[in-house]
Write a protein that holds these residues in place. Sequence first.
Motif, PDB file in Angstrom:
ATOM      1  N   MET A 129     -15.925  20.899  15.556  1.00 47.49           N
ATOM      2  CA  MET A 129     -15.375  22.252  15.538  1.00 47.49           C
ATOM      3  C   MET A 129     -14.604  22.484  14.241  1.00 47.49           C
ATOM      4  N   ILE A 130     -14.664  23.706  13.751  1.00 45.78           N
ATOM      5  CA  ILE A 130     -13.756  24.142  12.687  1.00 45.78           C
ATOM      6  C   ILE A 130     -12.684  24.996  13.341  1.00 45.78           C
ATOM      7  N   VAL A 131     -11.419  24.644  13.130  1.00 46.34           N
ATOM      8  CA  VAL A 131     -10.315  25.463  13.619  1.00 46.34           C
ATOM      9  C   VAL A 131      -9.638  26.093  12.416  1.00 46.34           C
ATOM     10  N   HIS A 132      -9.655  27.410  12.374  1.00 40.98           N
ATOM     11  CA  HIS A 132      -9.005  28.148  11.284  1.00 40.98           C
ATOM     12  C   HIS A 132      -7.669  28.692  11.778  1.00 40.98           C
ATOM     13  N   ILE A 133      -6.585  28.269  11.138  1.00 42.70           N
ATOM     14  CA  ILE A 133      -5.246  28.788  11.450  1.00 42.70           C
ATOM     15  C   ILE A 133      -4.926  29.872  10.430  1.00 42.70           C
ATOM     16  N   SER A 134      -4.668  31.092  10.904  1.00 43.42           N
ATOM     17  CA  SER A 134      -4.473  32.216   9.996  1.00 43.42           C
ATOM     18  C   SER A 134      -3.256  32.013   9.100  1.00 43.42           C
ATOM     19  N   GLU A 135      -3.262  32.703   7.976  1.00 45.09           N
ATOM     20  CA  GLU A 135      -2.173  32.590   7.006  1.00 45.09           C
ATOM     21  C   GLU A 135      -0.827  32.935   7.629  1.00 45.09           C
ATOM     22  N   ASP A 136      -0.791  33.934   8.523  1.00 49.59           N
ATOM     23  CA  ASP A 136       0.465  34.318   9.168  1.00 49.59           C
ATOM     24  C   ASP A 136       0.777  33.465  10.397  1.00 49.59           C
ATOM     25  N   ARG A 137      -0.110  32.484  10.713  1.00 47.09           N
ATOM     26  CA  ARG A 137       0.074  31.547  11.832  1.00 47.09           C
ATOM     27  C   ARG A 137       0.120  32.259  13.189  1.00 47.09           C
ATOM     28  N   ASP A 138      -0.494  33.434  13.266  1.00 47.07           N
ATOM     29  CA  ASP A 138      -0.531  34.183  14.518  1.00 47.07           C
ATOM     30  C   ASP A 138      -1.853  34.030  15.263  1.00 47.07           C
ATOM     31  N   ARG A 157     -13.287  32.605   5.714  1.00 42.39           N
ATOM     32  CA  ARG A 157     -12.737  32.533   4.351  1.00 42.39           C
ATOM     33  C   ARG A 157     -11.810  33.698   4.070  1.00 42.39           C
ATOM     34  N   GLY A 158     -12.135  34.855   4.655  1.00 41.56           N
ATOM     35  CA  GLY A 158     -11.313  36.040   4.439  1.00 41.56           C
ATOM     36  C   GLY A 158     -10.145  36.155   5.399  1.00 41.56           C
ATOM     37  N   ASP A 159      -9.983  35.147   6.296  1.00 45.78           N
ATOM     38  CA  ASP A 159      -8.863  35.117   7.243  1.00 45.78           C
ATOM     39  C   ASP A 159      -8.877  36.343   8.153  1.00 45.78           C
ATOM     40  N   ARG A 160     -10.079  36.736   8.598  1.00 46.68           N
ATOM     41  CA  ARG A 160     -10.216  37.905   9.461  1.00 46.68           C
ATOM     42  C   ARG A 160     -10.483  37.471  10.909  1.00 46.68           C
ATOM     43  N   PRO A 161     -10.001  38.234  11.905  1.00 45.84           N
ATOM     44  CA  PRO A 161     -10.249  37.910  13.318  1.00 45.84           C
ATOM     45  C   PRO A 161     -11.736  37.959  13.640  1.00 45.84           C
ATOM     46  N   LEU A 162     -12.143  37.130  14.592  1.00 49.80           N
ATOM     47  CA  LEU A 162     -13.537  37.106  15.024  1.00 49.80           C
ATOM     48  C   LEU A 162     -13.742  37.889  16.308  1.00 49.80           C
TER      49      LEU A 162
END
Length: 452
Positions: free
Chosen positions: A83-92, A317-322
């Motif tokens: 799995m890839i887990v992406h943690i957003s820049e704002d950590r939300d 890569r763009g830190d956008r919600p899925l």
Amino acid sequence: MRVATGFAVTVLTAAGIGHGVVTSLDTEISRVDAFKDMKNRPKGGNGMNVLLVGTDGRDKITKAEKQKYRLGGAPCHCTDTIMIVHISEDRDRASVVSLPRDSYAEMPEHTDQNSGDKHKAHPVKLNAAYAEGGANLTVRTVENMTKVKIDHYMEVDFTSFMKTVDVLGGVEICTARPLKDSYTGLDLSVGTHKLNGGAALQYVRTRHVDGTSDLGRMQRQQRFLAALIAKATGSGVLLNPLKFRDVSRTLLGSVRADKGFGTNDMLALGRAMRGFSPSSSEFTTVPLLSKGVLVPGIGSTLKWDPKRSGKLFDALRGDRPLAAHHTMRKAVVDVSPQQIRVQVDNAAGTPGLGRRVDSGLRSTGFRTTRAPGNVAGRPLKRTVVAYDPRWDRSAKSLATALPGSEMRAVKGQGPTLKVFAGQDYKRVRPVRAEDAYQGEFGALTGDQVVCP
């Protein structure tokens, strides 16, 4: 599956326990140089990407546990879950993307860690990267396929998974259909179940309950991860220093992580994510083409949909919600509404009722005829769902959307279900199939996949 516990590290530190405690736990993590001599890597984006790998290591499991939970056979020393887990820049927000282990992959040029032989780039199944080159080759292969830069690497085995679930006091799972697998020993009836570590391992390993195989298993793994997060963040476990210590030591005792993921990283991430919850997470699987690819000497592989998977990884890569967040909770049903055709008739004598019911069912996904009728005669007090017994599972899903309705079997009616709207009708309850994904990337938030 085991990766669920690896990801829990980011949640565990959210308890705000002191630097000294986390430092002592840090020393218990085994380290691996996952990024050694890596070149020509993708450009980094916003947020943090963690590659979480579950291996089939079972050397620390007792003989009795192996027999009880069907863990026989020799381990393959490969990745069972990726799995890839992406943690957003704002950590939300945390976005979890499952990569099928049987994915068609182009392995980069490398030296086989077992034989020492040098190999040119060649096609393989994704999970073979770990067997041939360990963590380093796994990271290189995933970056090559996704063009997503991996910032940290973690792997967890069977032992850590089982013991962590037990220390947490078990995790609650619900299912809309019976799950029975003679290979793993899983046997769950419809409803809600509290699973201990061994039963949880059976649940996330099961792949023979239906025709979905590994894809269905990944969906169950994602649901379990959401349930684990809900238990860890919602039960007060992490606010109890003694419980925190026990959970952390159990979890980290079998974890391997890259050398750069240390105390300061865990503390900073934990402080930022104190408000983390299931609704902050979202889950999906990389989009696949409908047909796999048969590779000589390798077998059948799963091919990623180049257009949709490209969009998915571009969003990471763009830190956008899925997924769409803050949506209404939906009741879980066995058959997807999109597969059920419905004819609505007004049997209450109330003007416009048939049209309201038809519209309500259509809005939650049912394939209504859009031509509601009227039933003459004495008004019906209670709403009735009429169905052919051959389509009883569809009827149960429809009745769930109409709380209080009566199910009435009608032999020979055919595949179209009928709703006779009665005077008791109040509203349509939103429903979704247990494994029905939504949106452009088929992503769901964690609060949509845990038990209601």
